[in-house]
Design a protein around this motif. Structure first.
Motif, PDB file in Angstrom:
ATOM      1  N   LEU A 105      11.478  -7.674   0.856  1.00 14.98           N
ATOM      2  CA  LEU A 105      10.435  -8.691   0.846  1.00 14.98           C
ATOM      3  C   LEU A 105       9.959  -8.875  -0.576  1.00 14.98           C
ATOM      4  N   MET A 106       9.346  -9.993  -0.815  1.00 17.86           N
ATOM      5  CA  MET A 106       8.807 -10.286  -2.132  1.00 17.86           C
ATOM      6  C   MET A 106       7.296 -10.437  -2.006  1.00 17.86           C
ATOM      7  N   ILE A 107       6.595  -9.939  -3.008  1.00 16.82           N
ATOM      8  CA  ILE A 107       5.140 -10.032  -3.038  1.00 16.82           C
ATOM      9  C   ILE A 107       4.755 -10.749  -4.321  1.00 16.82           C
ATOM     10  N   ARG A 108       4.002 -11.820  -4.191  1.00 23.86           N
ATOM     11  CA  ARG A 108       3.553 -12.530  -5.383  1.00 23.86           C
ATOM     12  C   ARG A 108       2.677 -11.607  -6.226  1.00 23.86           C
ATOM     13  N   SER A 109       2.820 -11.710  -7.525  1.00 23.48           N
ATOM     14  CA  SER A 109       2.045 -10.866  -8.442  1.00 23.48           C
ATOM     15  C   SER A 109       0.550 -10.999  -8.189  1.00 23.48           C
ATOM     16  N   ALA A 110       0.105 -12.188  -7.836  1.00 22.07           N
ATOM     17  CA  ALA A 110      -1.318 -12.419  -7.594  1.00 22.07           C
ATOM     18  C   ALA A 110      -1.794 -11.799  -6.288  1.00 22.07           C
ATOM     19  N   ASN A 111      -0.881 -11.287  -5.464  1.00 18.57           N
ATOM     20  CA  ASN A 111      -1.240 -10.729  -4.166  1.00 18.57           C
ATOM     21  C   ASN A 111      -1.090  -9.207  -4.170  1.00 18.57           C
ATOM     22  N   ALA A 112      -1.460  -8.583  -5.263  1.00 18.90           N
ATOM     23  CA  ALA A 112      -1.288  -7.136  -5.424  1.00 18.90           C
ATOM     24  C   ALA A 112      -2.073  -6.335  -4.382  1.00 18.90           C
ATOM     25  N   GLY A 113      -3.068  -6.930  -3.764  1.00 18.06           N
ATOM     26  CA  GLY A 113      -3.871  -6.225  -2.763  1.00 18.06           C
ATOM     27  C   GLY A 113      -3.092  -5.765  -1.548  1.00 18.06           C
ATOM     28  N   VAL A 114      -1.932  -6.357  -1.302  1.00 18.75           N
ATOM     29  CA  VAL A 114      -1.152  -5.945  -0.128  1.00 18.75           C
ATOM     30  C   VAL A 114      -0.188  -4.812  -0.436  1.00 18.75           C
ATOM     31  N   LEU A 115      -0.102  -4.389  -1.676  1.00 15.76           N
ATOM     32  CA  LEU A 115       0.841  -3.330  -2.033  1.00 15.76           C
ATOM     33  C   LEU A 115       0.575  -2.042  -1.252  1.00 15.76           C
ATOM     34  N   ASP A 116      -0.684  -1.664  -1.096  1.00  8.64           N
ATOM     35  CA  ASP A 116      -1.011  -0.451  -0.328  1.00  8.64           C
ATOM     36  C   ASP A 116      -0.556  -0.572   1.123  1.00  8.64           C
ATOM     37  N   PHE A 117      -0.705  -1.754   1.699  1.00 15.07           N
ATOM     38  CA  PHE A 117      -0.251  -1.983   3.080  1.00 15.07           C
ATOM     39  C   PHE A 117       1.233  -1.678   3.206  1.00 15.07           C
ATOM     40  N   TYR A 118       2.041  -2.251   2.322  1.00 16.02           N
ATOM     41  CA  TYR A 118       3.481  -2.030   2.391  1.00 16.02           C
ATOM     42  C   TYR A 118       3.857  -0.597   2.035  1.00 16.02           C
ATOM     43  N   ASP A 119       3.115   0.025   1.122  1.00 15.53           N
ATOM     44  CA  ASP A 119       3.352   1.442   0.816  1.00 15.53           C
ATOM     45  C   ASP A 119       3.166   2.292   2.074  1.00 15.53           C
ATOM     46  N   ARG A 120       2.107   2.033   2.831  1.00 17.41           N
ATOM     47  CA  ARG A 120       1.842   2.800   4.061  1.00 17.41           C
ATOM     48  C   ARG A 120       2.945   2.607   5.100  1.00 17.41           C
ATOM     49  N   LEU A 121       3.626   1.449   5.057  1.00 16.70           N
ATOM     50  CA  LEU A 121       4.709   1.193   6.001  1.00 16.70           C
ATOM     51  C   LEU A 121       6.049   1.755   5.529  1.00 16.70           C
TER      52      LEU A 121
END
Length: 136
Positions: A105-121
């Motif tokens: 998946l790709m995460i927009r740089s401006a959407n860094a707040g979801v990184l923890d969510f994907y880390d937990r998954l």
């Protein structure tokens, strides 16, 4: 709550949810993305419904080599309740059923707040760059 494949008739609710989640861009009409994914043989958009109300989506597909996820969205009123995780598990299952062994998946740089969510998954930084070129 139930998860099912969306249809073109769900377009209005999908667009509203994607707008609310901040996933749309002016140059990329969400209705066109939805219809393209639904028309493809190797893609779909799954919707999560609370009663008759669409409260979450995930676009999933594969290129014959890797699976991809786009447009993971959960309505603001339902965030923090595990529905994003549930949608991602449904996308993973959809890909496994088709023999796909890796999901990206790709995460927009401006959407860094979801990184923890994907880390937990269990998703990791793949240490790659994504490049793009518009084919107009």
């Amino acid at each position: 709550m139930r998860i099912s494949n969306l249809t073109p008739e769900d377009s209005e609710g999908v667009s509203a949810l994607w707008d609310q989640a901040g996933l749309t861009r002016p140059w990329n009409p969400p209705e066109a993305d939805l219809l393209r994914a639904l028309a493809g043989e190797t893609s779909t958009v799954l919707g999560l419904f609370d009663g008759g109300t669409l409260v979450g989506t995930v676009m999933v597909g594969h290129d014959g080599h890797r699976g991809w996820v786009y447009y993971l969205a959960v309505a603001e009123s339902h965030r923090g309740t595990g529905l994003g995780r549930r949608l991602m598990l449904a996308a993973e299952d959809w890909l496994r059923e088709r023999g796909v062994v890796k999901l990206q998946l790709m995460i927009r740089s401006a959407n860094a707040g979801v990184l923890d969510f994907y880390d937990r998954l269990g998703y990791e930084d793949a240490d790659v760059q994504v490049r793009a070129k518009w084919l107009r």
